[in-house]
Design a protein around this motif. Structure first.
Motif, PDB file in Angstrom:
ATOM      1  N   GLN A  25       0.773  -1.020  -0.001  1.00  0.00           N
ATOM      2  CA  GLN A  25      -0.105   0.054   0.015  1.00  0.00           C
ATOM      3  C   GLN A  25       0.857   1.222  -0.119  1.00  0.00           C
ATOM      4  O   GLN A  25       1.823   1.361   0.986  1.00  0.00           O
ATOM      5  CB  GLN A  25      -0.954   0.100   1.327  1.00  0.00           C
ATOM      6  N   VAL A  26       0.709   2.177  -0.997  1.00  0.00           N
ATOM      7  CA  VAL A  26       1.638   3.395  -1.136  1.00  0.00           C
ATOM      8  C   VAL A  26       0.729   4.546  -1.406  1.00  0.00           C
ATOM      9  O   VAL A  26      -0.422   4.509  -1.369  1.00  0.00           O
ATOM     10  CB  VAL A  26       2.529   3.034  -2.333  1.00  0.00           C
ATOM     11  N   VAL A  27       1.536   5.532  -1.061  1.00  0.00           N
ATOM     12  CA  VAL A  27       0.852   7.056  -1.081  1.00  0.00           C
ATOM     13  C   VAL A  27       1.021   7.758  -2.382  1.00  0.00           C
ATOM     14  O   VAL A  27       2.446   7.818  -2.615  1.00  0.00           O
ATOM     15  CB  VAL A  27       1.351   8.026   0.084  1.00  0.00           C
ATOM     16  N   VAL A  28       0.167   7.883  -3.054  1.00  0.00           N
ATOM     17  CA  VAL A  28       0.367   8.698  -4.505  1.00  0.00           C
ATOM     18  C   VAL A  28      -0.131  10.324  -4.064  1.00  0.00           C
ATOM     19  O   VAL A  28      -1.261  10.596  -3.840  1.00  0.00           O
ATOM     20  CB  VAL A  28      -0.502   8.314  -5.700  1.00  0.00           C
ATOM     21  N   VAL A  29       0.725  11.074  -4.871  1.00  0.00           N
ATOM     22  CA  VAL A  29       0.617  12.454  -4.842  1.00  0.00           C
ATOM     23  C   VAL A  29       0.832  13.246  -6.166  1.00  0.00           C
ATOM     24  O   VAL A  29       1.446  12.521  -7.201  1.00  0.00           O
ATOM     25  CB  VAL A  29       1.454  13.249  -3.839  1.00  0.00           C
ATOM     26  N   LYS A  30       0.644  14.332  -6.492  1.00  0.00           N
ATOM     27  CA  LYS A  30       0.728  15.041  -7.603  1.00  0.00           C
ATOM     28  C   LYS A  30       2.164  15.345  -8.073  1.00  0.00           C
ATOM     29  O   LYS A  30       3.037  15.528  -6.839  1.00  0.00           O
ATOM     30  CB  LYS A  30      -0.046  16.436  -7.849  1.00  0.00           C
ATOM     31  N   GLY A  31       2.825  15.031  -9.111  1.00  0.00           N
ATOM     32  CA  GLY A  31       4.075  15.276  -9.265  1.00  0.00           C
ATOM     33  C   GLY A  31       4.877  16.312  -8.865  1.00  0.00           C
ATOM     34  O   GLY A  31       5.977  16.507  -8.565  1.00  0.00           O
ATOM     35  N   ASP A  32       3.921  17.627  -8.852  1.00  0.00           N
ATOM     36  CA  ASP A  32       4.581  18.974  -8.623  1.00  0.00           C
ATOM     37  C   ASP A  32       4.288  19.362  -7.040  1.00  0.00           C
ATOM     38  O   ASP A  32       4.586  20.356  -6.446  1.00  0.00           O
ATOM     39  CB  ASP A  32       3.990  20.051  -9.328  1.00  0.00           C
ATOM     40  N   SER A  33       3.783  18.413  -6.401  1.00  0.00           N
ATOM     41  CA  SER A  33       3.587  18.390  -4.734  1.00  0.00           C
ATOM     42  C   SER A  33       4.667  18.439  -4.132  1.00  0.00           C
ATOM     43  O   SER A  33       5.707  17.898  -4.474  1.00  0.00           O
ATOM     44  CB  SER A  33       2.562  17.636  -4.430  1.00  0.00           C
ATOM     45  N   PRO A  34       4.731  19.298  -2.925  1.00  0.00           N
ATOM     46  CA  PRO A  34       6.132  19.339  -2.248  1.00  0.00           C
ATOM     47  C   PRO A  34       5.976  17.971  -1.110  1.00  0.00           C
ATOM     48  O   PRO A  34       7.061  18.007  -0.424  1.00  0.00           O
ATOM     49  CB  PRO A  34       5.668  20.449  -1.341  1.00  0.00           C
ATOM     50  N   TYR A  35       5.119  17.155  -1.351  1.00  0.00           N
ATOM     51  CA  TYR A  35       5.008  16.066  -0.349  1.00  0.00           C
ATOM     52  C   TYR A  35       6.048  14.869  -0.855  1.00  0.00           C
ATOM     53  O   TYR A  35       6.035  14.490  -1.881  1.00  0.00           O
ATOM     54  CB  TYR A  35       3.694  15.355  -0.254  1.00  0.00           C
ATOM     55  N   THR A  36       6.975  14.620   0.141  1.00  0.00           N
ATOM     56  CA  THR A  36       7.966  13.411  -0.129  1.00  0.00           C
ATOM     57  C   THR A  36       7.877  12.351   0.916  1.00  0.00           C
ATOM     58  O   THR A  36       8.593  11.298   1.017  1.00  0.00           O
ATOM     59  CB  THR A  36       9.408  14.210  -0.088  1.00  0.00           C
ATOM     60  N   THR A  37       7.280  12.579   2.268  1.00  0.00           N
ATOM     61  CA  THR A  37       7.337  11.846   3.098  1.00  0.00           C
ATOM     62  C   THR A  37       5.877  11.610   3.753  1.00  0.00           C
ATOM     63  O   THR A  37       4.980  12.395   3.566  1.00  0.00           O
ATOM     64  CB  THR A  37       8.273  12.006   4.344  1.00  0.00           C
ATOM     65  N   LEU A  38       5.715  10.578   4.574  1.00  0.00           N
ATOM     66  CA  LEU A  38       4.400  10.343   5.136  1.00  0.00           C
ATOM     67  C   LEU A  38       4.274  11.363   6.192  1.00  0.00           C
ATOM     68  O   LEU A  38       3.110  12.073   6.443  1.00  0.00           O
ATOM     69  CB  LEU A  38       4.104   8.927   6.039  1.00  0.00           C
TER      70      LEU A  38
ATOM     71  N   GLU B  53       8.000   5.724   0.848  1.00  0.00           N
ATOM     72  CA  GLU B  53       7.707   5.138   2.183  1.00  0.00           C
ATOM     73  C   GLU B  53       6.388   4.369   1.872  1.00  0.00           C
ATOM     74  O   GLU B  53       5.404   4.964   1.070  1.00  0.00           O
ATOM     75  CB  GLU B  53       7.393   6.148   3.439  1.00  0.00           C
ATOM     76  N   THR B  54       6.412   3.066   2.283  1.00  0.00           N
ATOM     77  CA  THR B  54       4.972   2.560   1.994  1.00  0.00           C
ATOM     78  C   THR B  54       4.168   2.380   3.342  1.00  0.00           C
ATOM     79  O   THR B  54       4.965   2.553   4.449  1.00  0.00           O
ATOM     80  CB  THR B  54       5.234   1.023   1.683  1.00  0.00           C
ATOM     81  N   LEU B  55       2.960   2.109   3.284  1.00  0.00           N
ATOM     82  CA  LEU B  55       2.239   1.892   4.550  1.00  0.00           C
ATOM     83  C   LEU B  55       2.279   0.507   5.224  1.00  0.00           C
ATOM     84  O   LEU B  55       2.238   0.220   6.361  1.00  0.00           O
ATOM     85  CB  LEU B  55       0.885   2.312   4.519  1.00  0.00           C
TER      86      LEU B  55
END
Length: 269
Positions: A127-140, A217-219
């Motif tokens: 189970q992984v977390v998908v975000v938009k390519g230009d988002s600032p999110y890199t970790t949980l 990071e995977t959940l």
């Protein structure tokens, strides 16, 4: 000495009773023969779950699990019938007899094992977390105070529940009926991130070409299995035997490579 003898005798009596009950249950299990007599296996699936099971441009149900089920049923001499279901009511669909099994990227969990009969795992996943390519999110941790989505009744929901600190850090959780709806909401900014199966995420990103990225990071890690009604071990064993045969003759690897570019199955490995 007498006390020890009495205890041993009691233990033997309990063991004999359990063995007899198990043998009786197995003897009364006609699930495989019932499917053979019926001439078909009704497979419950989410028909918007690529690449495991989904509708193509001609509105036909296709996918990796679909091809596996068709091949297994062909070898058993029966027809594979695919029945789209509400994933949030999948156990009810199975227990009421509307479907014969759940075969659609179905994660094996302790709760599900307690309520149904599973085959051994045939694919490993996460189970992984998908975000938009230009988002600032890199970790949980970077998602603290943000809106997260997942499919209702899915293993993604269980993965989030299994990470209480991460769940507590979120501003809001949004449930979707389908992963594809969640991905569309992510694209327009309705949510900041979506928890989804790694295989499904990779397939969507590769096929759609949309600007999504998967956090490293995977959940949770998990295994896919095929779920049957509790006690229908003979049907589960019959299906599994064909998957093992498909692994040995190379058919399983061939189907996997067609969908994923490599043999991602774990049968016989």
């Amino acid at each position: 000495m007498k006390k020890t003898t009495i205890i041993l005798a009691a233990m033997l009596l309990v063991a004999s009773s359990l063995f007899a009950a198990g043998a009786k249950e197995q003897a009364g299990d006609n699930s495989l023969q019932k499917a053979l007599d019926k001439g078909k296996l009704v497979v419950g699936l989410d028909d918007s779950f690529p690449p495991m099971g989904f509708r193509n441009e001609a509105n036909e149900i296709v996918g990796f699990d679909v091809d596996l089920a068709k091949e297994v049923c062909s070898r058993l001499g029966i027809e594979a019938v695919f029945q789209p279901i509400d994933w949030n009511a999948k156990e009810q669909e199975l227990n009421t007899g509307n479907i014969d099994c759940i075969w659609n990227g179905f994660t094996i969990t302790e709760d599900r094992l307690a309520n149904m009969t599973f085959t051994s795992p045939y694919v490993s996943n996460a189970q992984v977390v998908v975000v938009k390519g230009d988002s600032p999110y890199t970790t949980l941790a970077s998602l603290a105070g943000k809106k997260l989505g997942y499919q209702a009744g899915s293993s993604a929901a269980e993965a989030v529940d299994g990470s209480p600190e991460f769940k507590k850090s979120l501003k809001q959780i949004v449930e979707f009926k389908e992963n594809l709806t969640g991905l569309m909401d992510l694209e327009i900014g309705g949510i900041d991130a979506l928890v989804i199966d790694l295989l499904v995420a990779n397939d969507n990103i590769n096929r759609s070409g949309k600007d999504f990225k998967i956090l490293s990071e995977t959940l949770s890690s998990e295994d896919y299995g095929i779920g049957f009604r509790k006690g229908e071990q003979k049907l589960a064993d019959g299906v599994w035997a064909e998957l093992v045969a498909m692994d040995k003759d190379g058919t399983l690897a061939k189907i996997a490579t067609q969908w994923f570019g490599a043999d991602i199955t774990v049968v016989g490995k």
